[in-house]
Structure formats: C-alpha cells, structure tokens
Design a protein around this motif. Sequence first.
Motif, PDB file in Angstrom:
ATOM      1  N   ARG A 313       0.826  -1.224   0.000  1.00  0.00           N
ATOM      2  CA  ARG A 313       0.000   0.000   0.000  1.00  0.00           C
ATOM      3  C   ARG A 313       0.852   1.263   0.000  1.00  0.00           C
ATOM      4  O   ARG A 313       0.343   2.361  -0.195  1.00  0.00           O
ATOM      5  CB  ARG A 313      -0.904   0.027   1.251  1.00  0.00           C
ATOM      6  CG  ARG A 313      -1.954  -1.047   1.307  1.00  0.00           C
ATOM      7  CD  ARG A 313      -3.071  -0.684   2.272  1.00  0.00           C
ATOM      8  NE  ARG A 313      -2.641  -0.559   3.649  1.00  0.00           N
ATOM      9  CZ  ARG A 313      -2.748  -1.534   4.568  1.00  0.00           C
ATOM     10  NH1 ARG A 313      -3.279  -2.705   4.234  1.00  0.00           N
ATOM     11  NH2 ARG A 313      -2.341  -1.341   5.808  1.00  0.00           N
ATOM     12  N   CYS A 314       2.142   1.105   0.261  1.00  0.00           N
ATOM     13  CA  CYS A 314       3.015   2.269   0.489  1.00  0.00           C
ATOM     14  C   CYS A 314       2.953   3.279  -0.655  1.00  0.00           C
ATOM     15  O   CYS A 314       3.087   2.916  -1.821  1.00  0.00           O
ATOM     16  CB  CYS A 314       4.454   1.791   0.669  1.00  0.00           C
ATOM     17  SG  CYS A 314       5.633   3.126   0.888  1.00  0.00           S
ATOM     18  N   ILE A 315       2.747   4.555  -0.320  1.00  0.00           N
ATOM     19  CA  ILE A 315       2.729   5.599  -1.349  1.00  0.00           C
ATOM     20  C   ILE A 315       4.012   6.435  -1.307  1.00  0.00           C
ATOM     21  O   ILE A 315       4.075   7.517  -1.890  1.00  0.00           O
ATOM     22  CB  ILE A 315       1.482   6.497  -1.248  1.00  0.00           C
ATOM     23  CG1 ILE A 315       1.369   7.158   0.134  1.00  0.00           C
ATOM     24  CG2 ILE A 315       0.217   5.690  -1.574  1.00  0.00           C
ATOM     25  CD1 ILE A 315       0.259   8.199   0.234  1.00  0.00           C
ATOM     26  N   ARG A 316       5.026   5.935  -0.598  1.00  0.00           N
ATOM     27  CA  ARG A 316       6.361   6.554  -0.637  1.00  0.00           C
ATOM     28  C   ARG A 316       6.347   8.015  -0.185  1.00  0.00           C
ATOM     29  O   ARG A 316       6.940   8.870  -0.851  1.00  0.00           O
ATOM     30  CB  ARG A 316       6.966   6.474  -2.047  1.00  0.00           C
ATOM     31  CG  ARG A 316       7.044   5.083  -2.655  1.00  0.00           C
ATOM     32  CD  ARG A 316       8.139   4.272  -2.004  1.00  0.00           C
ATOM     33  NE  ARG A 316       8.384   3.017  -2.717  1.00  0.00           N
ATOM     34  CZ  ARG A 316       7.823   1.845  -2.417  1.00  0.00           C
ATOM     35  NH1 ARG A 316       6.962   1.755  -1.418  1.00  0.00           N
ATOM     36  NH2 ARG A 316       8.146   0.761  -3.084  1.00  0.00           N
ATOM     37  N   CYS A 317       5.665   8.267   0.930  1.00  0.00           N
ATOM     38  CA  CYS A 317       5.596   9.655   1.400  1.00  0.00           C
ATOM     39  C   CYS A 317       6.779  10.001   2.292  1.00  0.00           C
ATOM     40  O   CYS A 317       7.099  11.166   2.483  1.00  0.00           O
ATOM     41  CB  CYS A 317       4.293   9.886   2.151  1.00  0.00           C
ATOM     42  SG  CYS A 317       4.246   9.047   3.740  1.00  0.00           S
ATOM     43  N   GLY A 318       7.398   9.006   2.897  1.00  0.00           N
ATOM     44  CA  GLY A 318       8.543   9.264   3.761  1.00  0.00           C
ATOM     45  C   GLY A 318       8.192   9.604   5.204  1.00  0.00           C
ATOM     46  O   GLY A 318       9.087   9.805   6.027  1.00  0.00           O
ATOM     47  N   ALA A 319       6.902   9.671   5.535  1.00  0.00           N
ATOM     48  CA  ALA A 319       6.530  10.054   6.905  1.00  0.00           C
ATOM     49  C   ALA A 319       7.115   9.091   7.933  1.00  0.00           C
ATOM     50  O   ALA A 319       7.545   9.503   9.009  1.00  0.00           O
ATOM     51  CB  ALA A 319       5.011  10.117   7.045  1.00  0.00           C
ATOM     52  N   CYS A 320       7.146   7.796   7.587  1.00  0.00           N
ATOM     53  CA  CYS A 320       7.636   6.827   8.577  1.00  0.00           C
ATOM     54  C   CYS A 320       9.089   7.103   8.940  1.00  0.00           C
ATOM     55  O   CYS A 320       9.470   6.996  10.102  1.00  0.00           O
ATOM     56  CB  CYS A 320       7.439   5.398   8.084  1.00  0.00           C
ATOM     57  SG  CYS A 320       8.168   5.035   6.479  1.00  0.00           S
ATOM     58  N   MET A 321       9.909   7.490   7.947  1.00  0.00           N
ATOM     59  CA  MET A 321      11.311   7.768   8.304  1.00  0.00           C
ATOM     60  C   MET A 321      11.445   9.109   9.022  1.00  0.00           C
ATOM     61  O   MET A 321      12.226   9.254   9.958  1.00  0.00           O
ATOM     62  CB  MET A 321      12.230   7.646   7.094  1.00  0.00           C
ATOM     63  CG  MET A 321      11.975   8.573   5.954  1.00  0.00           C
ATOM     64  SD  MET A 321      12.755   7.957   4.422  1.00  0.00           S
ATOM     65  CE  MET A 321      11.717   6.554   4.032  1.00  0.00           C
ATOM     66  N   VAL A 373       1.729   7.404  11.924  1.00  0.00           N
ATOM     67  CA  VAL A 373       1.698   8.479  10.929  1.00  0.00           C
ATOM     68  C   VAL A 373       1.504   7.974   9.501  1.00  0.00           C
ATOM     69  O   VAL A 373       1.227   8.771   8.605  1.00  0.00           O
ATOM     70  CB  VAL A 373       2.976   9.351  10.976  1.00  0.00           C
ATOM     71  CG1 VAL A 373       3.096  10.022  12.329  1.00  0.00           C
ATOM     72  CG2 VAL A 373       4.224   8.538  10.654  1.00  0.00           C
ATOM     73  N   CYS A 374       1.658   6.689   9.284  1.00  0.00           N
ATOM     74  CA  CYS A 374       1.571   6.187   7.904  1.00  0.00           C
ATOM     75  C   CYS A 374       0.187   6.489   7.324  1.00  0.00           C
ATOM     76  O   CYS A 374      -0.822   6.070   7.863  1.00  0.00           O
ATOM     77  CB  CYS A 374       1.852   4.690   7.853  1.00  0.00           C
ATOM     78  SG  CYS A 374       1.619   4.014   6.197  1.00  0.00           S
ATOM     79  N   PRO A 375       0.129   7.225   6.203  1.00  0.00           N
ATOM     80  CA  PRO A 375      -1.166   7.644   5.664  1.00  0.00           C
ATOM     81  C   PRO A 375      -2.024   6.486   5.173  1.00  0.00           C
ATOM     82  O   PRO A 375      -3.223   6.635   5.019  1.00  0.00           O
ATOM     83  CB  PRO A 375      -0.783   8.559   4.498  1.00  0.00           C
ATOM     84  CG  PRO A 375       0.592   8.143   4.119  1.00  0.00           C
ATOM     85  CD  PRO A 375       1.249   7.720   5.396  1.00  0.00           C
TER      86      PRO A 375
HETATM   87  S1  SF4 Z   1       4.662   6.322   5.988  1.00  0.00           S
HETATM   88 FE1  SF4 Z   1       6.299   5.057   5.125  1.00  0.00          FE
HETATM   89  S2  SF4 Z   1       5.290   3.098   4.761  1.00  0.00           S
HETATM   90 FE2  SF4 Z   1       3.633   4.579   5.031  1.00  0.00          FE
HETATM   91  S3  SF4 Z   1       3.178   5.279   2.962  1.00  0.00           S
HETATM   92 FE3  SF4 Z   1       4.662   6.704   3.776  1.00  0.00          FE
HETATM   93  S4  SF4 Z   1       6.662   5.886   3.090  1.00  0.00           S
HETATM   94 FE4  SF4 Z   1       5.159   4.247   2.851  1.00  0.00          FE
END
Ligand code: SF4
Lengths: 474, 216
Positions: A313-321, A373-375
């Motif tokens: 499902r990951c949309i590569r937003c970067g919030a997790c990092m 935080v993962c959307p």
């Molecule tokens: S928070 Fe991390 S795992 Fe979730 S969508 Fe964004 S990049 Fe992907």
Amino acid sequence: MQPNSRHFQANAESALREPNLQSALKQLESGFVAGRQRCYDALPEFEALRDRAKEVLDHTLDNLDAYLLEYEARVLESGGLVHWAGTPEEAREIVIRICRDAEAKNVIRGKSMIGEEIGINDALEASGFEVTETDLGEYILQLGKEPPSHIVAPAIHKTKDEISDLFLEHHRDLGFTKRQTERSALVNEARQVLREKFLAADVGMTGANFLIAETGSNVIVTNEGNGDLSSTLPRVQIVTAAIDKVVPTLEDASLLLRLLGRSATGQEITAYTTFTTGPRRERDADGPGEYHVVLIDNHRSEMLGSELRPMLRCIRCGACMNHCPVYGRVGGHAYGWVYPGPMGSVLTPLMVGLDEAGHLPNACTLNGRCETVCPVKIPLPNLLRSLRSRQHLQRQNSSLARIALSLWSWVALRPRLYQLLTRPAMTLLARLGASSGGFRNMPFASGWTRVRDLPAPQGSTFQARWQQQQRDRK
Amino acid sequence: MSSAREQVLARIRAALGRGELDPARTTELRDRIAMHRRHIEPAFDETPRQRFRQKLEAAEASFVELDTLDAVAAEIERYLEAHGAEKRIATSGDELLHAIDWPASIDAQPWVAGSDHRVSVTAAYCGIAETGSLLLVSGEKNPTRLNFLPDYHIVVIEAKQLVLRMEDAWDSLRASTKQMPRSVNFISGPSKTADVEQTVEYGAHGPRCLHVILVG
Ligand code: SF4
C-alpha cells in the motif's frame, strides 16, 4: 547500487559521529514533522481519509491483475506501449532497448525511487548514454556519486558548503567559475545548467506516483517542475513504475493525493501534480512522440502472497522515516540501500535478501510512531516483527543473540530467580546513573551503550514497585 | 518460455490464491471504475473564490481579480513593468485569450516551436478551490511547455471556471472530451525546491513567478 546493509551497525556508528548529518536530521522535526502535524490538525477528515485509502488500496491489491490489465489496455488505446519486467535486469534491458531503438544519446531523469531500485543510471551509462538527474537533490547526488539518503529529500545530508564545492568542480568547464555560497545562487546555477540538458535530451524518464486504470495515465507529483519538463520536452518518454502503483480511478488518485503531500512535506498539494496519458496526440502542440511504460515486479508479487502484503500500500511519502527515532539519529545511508527508515527496513530484506539486510528489521525500537503516521496505515512494526521471526526461523540472527535470548526467557519464566537477579542490579544502576539520568557507558554492555544512551532506571524494578503498591493499598 | 507479462500476472494470481478472474467479477470491477465513486471530500468554510485565492497566495503565487477581460492587457503590462520583465510574451492559442486587445507596447505572439520567450500567458481549463490549483490541459492550442519553461507564467481564468474540488474537474473533463488530454497539469504555485538544506527556494526548474488573473 550495491547493497551495504550488512554493515548497518558500523554505518550507524559512523553516522552518529557526523555533525553535519546530525544537524540535518534535527531539522526534520521542525520541517517535515511539524508540517505534517499542522496539516493533520487542520484537516478533521484526516483519519477518515486514511481508513478509506487503506480500503481502496486493499481492494486494488485483491484485484491487482485485473486492474493492471485495464490500465494496460487504456495505455495501448492512447497510443503508448507497456513493457513488463519481472526483475531489475529485465527492466534495465527494456529501457536500454527503447533508448537504442530511438537512437538516443541524452537521457534526463525526473526523480523516481524505482529508478534507483533497478539501478537504471549505471546501466544506461554503461551502455554509452549520457544520463542526467534533474531533481535538484538527485542531481547533487549524481555529481557527488552518492545514493539518496531520504526518499523525498534525497540530498538531505548534504550541506550548502558541500554543494558549493560540487558545483564549482563540475560546472567550471561550463563557464560557472565563481564558487556560489548563497542558496538562491546555487539553485539558479543548477537551473541554468540543467535547462540545457532538458533542451538537448532525447529521452525523458520519470517514475509514477500512481497509475490510473481508468485512463491509462501516470501521475507525478513534484515541486520543481522537473518531472514535467522531462515528460514534455524530449521526443521519447519512459515511465518506470512498480506494479503496486495502479489505482482504479481518478477519484481514487484524488483521495491518495490528499494524503500524500500532507504526509510527505506538510503540503496540501505540491506545486505540480501532473497526469500524463500516452504520447502527444496528432494535433497536439507539443509532447513526446513515444510513450513507454515499464511495469516492474521485483518481488512485489511475492509480498502480495505473504503476510507482508500491506507493504504494497506504500505511497512513498517518507513520513515513517521522518518520525522514526532510529532514522532520526543515523540517517538514510546507514541502511545501506535505496530505501531507508521503517519502510526500507521492510523492503530491503525482501528485495536484496534477509542475509544481506538482516540488521534492518532489528534496527527498530518498535515504538510505533511510523504506523501512527503512515497515511495508508501500514502496520510497519508488525511487518518488522514478522521479518524478525523469519530470521529466527532461518537461524540468521547471531548465535550470541540466540543464546542470550534463550537464557533471558529461561530466567524470565522463573519469577523468583528473575527478582533475585534484577533487584540488586537496578539499585546499583540507579546509584550510578543518578546524576545524569542516563548512561553513556555501561559496564558489561558496551556493545549496547557505545552508541546508545541508556536511561537510568528509577531505583527499583517494576515488580518491586508493584508489590510495594499492593502493600500500600492494604 | 512465457513472456515476462504472463509470468508477472501468473505470480500475482498465485499470490492471490486464484486463477484469472471470471468474467462476472471483471465486469464488476469495470463497473466500479465506471461509477467514479468519490471519497471523503474535506469541508471548508471559505467561499470557493476566497479559498482559491488564499491557497494560491499562501503558495507564493500573485493574484489579481478583474471585472472584465478588457482589463487583462493593462494588468499584464503593469505586472511586467513591476517585475522589470521584457514585454515580449508567448501566448497559448486558447479562445479566451483571443479576446485580449494587446497594446502596441506589448509584443504578444502565439507560441510556435522553437520560441524562447521568458514570459507566457495561458488560460486555465478550470480552477480548484480546495487546493488553490490551476488546471491546464494540453491540446492543439495549448502547448504544455508554456506552463514550465518561461520565468514568468501568467494564467488567466474566468470566475465561472472555478470548481470546488479535483473531483469536479474530473467530471467536467469527462463531459467535455472523450479521452484524457495527454497532459493534465494541476499547478498550485511557482516552481520551488527545498533540496538545499531543507530551505525553500523558488524558481527551481519551472517558472520563478506565477501570476493569476481571475476575471469576472
Ligand atoms: S509512511 Fe512510510 S510506509 Fe507509510 S506510505 Fe509513507 S513511506 Fe510508505
């Protein structure tokens, strides 16, 4: 890029001693993290959007073959071509073949993580093409011959000084002989250099934030406009995209777009959101004559069939990092491959192997901020846990760790013994750490504390305090 | 050996624990697509016009409101003078811009291949209030590069072209054309980057300045 994940511990240790990296990482809090929070607070519907996004993506994954075929049919109708690649090697071969057939010399790239994943730049260069990254961050890294350290802000670890040096070194021959030190001057210089590249390019490569089954479109989201120039100016466009990028409709993409910018950079929407469908039409004023999509699997179908499916499902937003305490201390390079942080700790072992990247699922405190935080509500800590147990089953963790864990569980299952052993130790630790509230060094555990601060225990064990409380109640 | 396409599809199906979908299920999925179901559409308190302006200005676009198209040429001249920009502009061929009566002091030419103007004037297909976005679509008269190559991008949009959300734009596009235009650009501010030390700078690759003229 060659994975270097097996050296996570050494990489992390040296990252902790890099002051520039440390100050860049600190800025994440006031930048991306605070920005996301502002967006979150301003949008009462945020949680509802997350739930719906998860639902839509799960539905898409359940029917992935059908949606990919719909998407493919629409691309063909619009005059584009779709190429399927099971592996990075296949994807690279396809891209090189398209470039050769087009008799191309110069290739420009808009930032895409899948491009990094399949190592497209090295492959193109080895085949004699000139490749230029056009996203400013990626361009800086290309000059410095470095991999990205963040999926949204790839050059986050570079200081202005380092960029000034790189530009002077590489742009001098182009007539830029003054070492620029102002941010705006650096951006402007890159604009001028890259403008020439845009105008001279034969092939423009981009990734895709989403693919739309309804229309055969690919979506790209940027702030710089480089992706748009890459999609518009050259005579051939190549879109590389993973098979998990497809969504059914334009409405589904709109739903995800409401989450993407907010979660990534704290923007409700980026400066440019572009839907591109096929090559230029017969009467169109401009646009490339050829439009190719390379659909790449690279272990995603494997994930689909395992307990790790939610990762797709990951949309590569970067919030997790951005929100990860480990990433926040060691930065992206320590992870040793293309994807860092929590999402990288799931993806890397799957894509380069658990034997190479076995440290990553363990480089996690299971604090759960990433999942919060993962959307798209990916249960990252659970996925990491399940990778840990795969590792345990494959007996890939160190024998010392296995013995220590077994010993600990043996003791922990014997409460009296456990108390006997832990109580005096806690008292001692509390005395030792009383002044600072934490330890920089702890005897017998320097493997742990050499690069970590251990908070001092507050004087007694949990069990001792529980018993004390029970006595007080009576 | 089967093709990569067949292999990928076979792996996906195996992972999902089934074979090819039966025709009934495929029809259901096509119906789901055809329904264009909207999802959660965030509410906002401002009027669409207020919201549109606020969001664009917050993204560092400049914004003026004019009563009629007659006033557009003078506004553009004022803008170019204020920015010290040359009065040589490339326009898209959009109908809306035909109504503009350019004064002799401005050299306004419809774009032709190879022109290198630093100022462009284009017309928006519509404007999205929720996000403060201009929607520009490619076509015979609308070269996409005019939205990205010049230093100054001036966009004219009629107030009646404002819609609430991206979803409204999709419906409108579906009603007006059979096929998605090749390029559909949502533009929500001038080009920018934060790739140097996480600090925003404008004019990365696209226009340094975006000027929006709302008419009516
Ligand atoms: S928070 Fe991390 S795992 Fe979730 S969508 Fe964004 S990049 Fe992907």
